[in-house]
Design a protein around this motif. Structure first.
Motif, mmCIF file in Angstrom:
data_model
loop_
_atom_site.group_PDB
_atom_site.id
_atom_site.type_symbol
_atom_site.label_atom_id
_atom_site.label_comp_id
_atom_site.label_asym_id
_atom_site.label_seq_id
_atom_site.Cartn_x
_atom_site.Cartn_y
_atom_site.Cartn_z
ATOM 1 N N THR A 35 21.120 44.412 58.646
ATOM 2 C CA THR A 35 20.470 44.704 57.375
ATOM 3 C C THR A 35 20.359 43.448 56.526
ATOM 4 N N LEU A 36 19.192 43.219 55.985
ATOM 5 C CA LEU A 36 18.971 42.155 55.013
ATOM 6 C C LEU A 36 18.864 42.805 53.639
ATOM 7 N N THR A 37 19.622 42.307 52.673
ATOM 8 C CA THR A 37 19.627 42.877 51.327
ATOM 9 C C THR A 37 19.155 41.831 50.332
ATOM 10 N N LEU A 63 6.306 45.017 52.000
ATOM 11 C CA LEU A 63 7.034 45.325 53.226
ATOM 12 C C LEU A 63 6.320 46.369 54.078
ATOM 13 N N TYR A 191 7.360 47.410 57.966
ATOM 14 C CA TYR A 191 8.494 48.242 57.555
ATOM 15 C C TYR A 191 7.998 49.534 56.914
ATOM 16 N N VAL A 228 15.871 46.647 55.793
ATOM 17 C CA VAL A 228 15.815 45.803 54.602
ATOM 18 C C VAL A 228 16.090 46.685 53.396
ATOM 19 N N PRO A 517 7.100 39.816 55.507
ATOM 20 C CA PRO A 517 8.198 40.539 56.170
ATOM 21 C C PRO A 517 8.483 40.101 57.593
ATOM 22 N N PHE A 520 11.350 37.582 58.035
ATOM 23 C CA PHE A 520 12.758 37.922 57.814
ATOM 24 C C PHE A 520 13.588 37.607 59.059
#
Length: 526
Positions: A35-37, A63, A191, A228, A517, A520
């Motif tokens: 997970t990217l936050t 996204l 996404y 994300v 996106p 990422f």
């Protein structure tokens, strides 16, 4: 006449606060999945792309949605949903990729694209991006058999191709029922929104079958995050603490916390332009600034270099124009065209304009006091508050009575529309000069987008000449038009704002304050 929906977008481009460039992560090496936050500074509100006007809204939308084309880091147009195009003075025909699917599995067709554009331009929609991101009078026609969609305008429009990277394309169920888009997404992007908790977070899941990003980018890289999370973190100090402790992979910083992040080891740093710091004068009936002599005098009363340093905490750059890099029209429209700092000349000009100092030092004319109401956004950090106070002090020395009125971002458009202001500090971030025309000319608010009631005949004439020329051919005219605004003190460019994009344990690219996106990547934590 511009579409009246533009009036609802007052301050839209000022509040977009656009950033361009790439945000780079800290440490190489794939961590795989996960997970990217990323922290966003406020809630994005409703997620229908036809109504998305704030920067944070478009960052969220980026996204889940694709566009016909993309703008590359060098400013050149890249293929998106469209693999090729043919441009004419008043139209552009796109040939679409045939392998694109929506998140619900339905096929994206030329008719899908045409329905999006025609929805935005339908007067019943009252879309605030019509006439701003979508040129006024645009019509879309689809040919599903040929796989093409044509966008046309009533008369030649120089940036008809360059306007398309800002139009997000809805598909599938969301196109049939747009009420679904308030807290959900329905796009062909990499996404899909899986959870929306307003005021807290927005979670997205990757589409591993996605293969039609910019330059043919896909989501197949093992370091592409599976999830994300865009977490709402209004306080920059909190965001900085979270990033340093590993609770965030990325965030943007405008204020005092920049310094400690720039000094922190293991943190990726990218300084990017973030819209102009500038102010407008209200030129409506019976307003002091309706007189150009008063506007120039008030401008001369302010040391703009000092003001820019205060507004940005010393992190700004000299302003060179109204359009952000990468610009379609490079050049400097500011230098030599803004009245210079000269308090003595300012006082003399106000005297000559009939504004004489009263017994309390406040100037008066025909029984009216030189009273100015200064509007600004309180959510722009302490620098803007300090800049407003600096302006008030400078104008008080010049003999004006200044009332400060700070409002939150979401109230700015309403405040601009009511006209209860004389000067407004309004950052602007646009990628095309055409996106400003409806805000700097034409019908005044509330009938149109001309919130400051500007009437600059030289600007109008230059824009009319430039608008019909293919983009590069009209550039000299567009730059001259901007200079005409500054010479007339219709608006005063003060400083180019910058933002620090910080990252930890991740890499990502930003362009025009929206994500790329497919860029990422999760990395080894620094």
């Amino acid at each position: 006449m511009r579409h009246k929906g533009a009036a609802a977008a007052l301050g839209v481009l000022g509040l977009l606060a656009v950033a361009c460039g790439g945000g780079s992560g800290s440490t190489p090496g794939a961590a795989g999945g996960g997970t990217l936050t990323f922290a966003i500074g406020s809630d994005p509100g409703a997620l229908d792309p036809a109504t998305g006007v704030l920067a944070v809204t478009n960052a969220v939308l980026s996204l889940a949605y694709d566009t016909l084309t993309y703008t590359g880091p060098d400013g050149k147009i890249m293929p998106g949903l469209a693999e090729k195009w043919e441009v004419r003075p008043d139209s552009v025909t796109f040939t679409l990729r045939r392998d694109v699917t929506c998140s619900d599995g339905s096929k994206l067709t030329p008719r899908t694209v045409a329905d999006n554009v025609n929805h935005i331009t339908d007067p019943a929609t009252k879309s605030p991006i019509y006439g701003v991101l979508v040129p006024a009078g645009t019509k879309a026609e689809a040919d599903d058999a040929k796989g093409t969609v044509t966008l046309s305008t009533p008369k030649p429009f120089g940036f008809i191709l360059e306007s398309t990277p800002g139009i997000y394309i809805v598909c599938g169920k969301g196109l049939e029922d747009r009420s679904l888009l308030t807290r959900a997404t329905s796009g062909s992007g990499p996404y899909t929104l899986t959870e929306a908790v307003p005021g807290d977070h927005y979670s997205f899941r990757v589409r591993r079958d996605y293969a039609w990003g910019p330059g043919g980018a896909t989501t197949k890289d093992p370091a592409q995050p599976a999830t994300v999370v865009l977490k709402v973190v209004p306080n920059e100090q909190t965001a900085a603490n979270m990033l340093l402790s590993g609770g965030l992979n990325g965030a943007k910083f405008y204020g005092a916390d920049r310094a400690r992040l720039e000094a922190a080891p293991g943190v990726g740093k990218s300084v990017q332009p973030y819209g102009n710091g500038q102010f407008f004068y209200h030129q409506g009936d019976d307003r002091p600034a309706g007189d150009a002599a008063v506007r120039r005098a008030l401008t001369q009363a302010v040391n703009l270099t000092e003001l820019g340093g205060i507004a940005t905490g010393g992190t700004g750059r000299p302003s060179t124009g109204l359009v952000l890099d990468p610009r379609p029209c490079p050049g400097d429209s500011v230098s030599g065209h803004v009245p210079g700092f000269d308090p003595a000349a300012a006082a003399a000009a106000l005297d000559a304009a009939g504004w004489k100092a009263g017994t309390d030092g406040v100037r008066e004319k025909d029984g009216r006091r030189l009273a100015l109401r200064l509007l600004y956004a309180t959510t722009r950090g302490s620098g803007v508050q300090a800049a407003a106070e600096y302006l008030a002090a400078a104008w008080k020395k010049a003999g004006a009575e200044v009332t400060l009125n700070g409002v939150i971002d979401t109230k700015m458009s309403e405040s601009l529309t009511t006209g209860d202001w004389d000067v407004v500090w309004l950052p602007i971030g646009v990628t095309l000069p055409t996106q400003l025309v409806g805000f700097l000319s034409g019908p005044a608010a509330p009938e149109g987008g001309n919130f400051a009631h500007l009437s600059n005949k030289r600007y109008d004439a230059l824009v009319a000449k430039a608008a019909g020329k293919p983009g590069p051919e009209g550039c000299a005219l567009w730059l001259e038009a901007e200079s005409a605004l500054f010479e007339n003190a219709d608006l005063v460019p003060v400083v180019e704002n910058t933002v620090l994009v910080a990252s930890k344990g991740a890499k990502f690219d930003l362009l025009a304050d929206v994500f790329s996106p497919t860029s990422f990547r999760l990395t080894e934590a620094g």
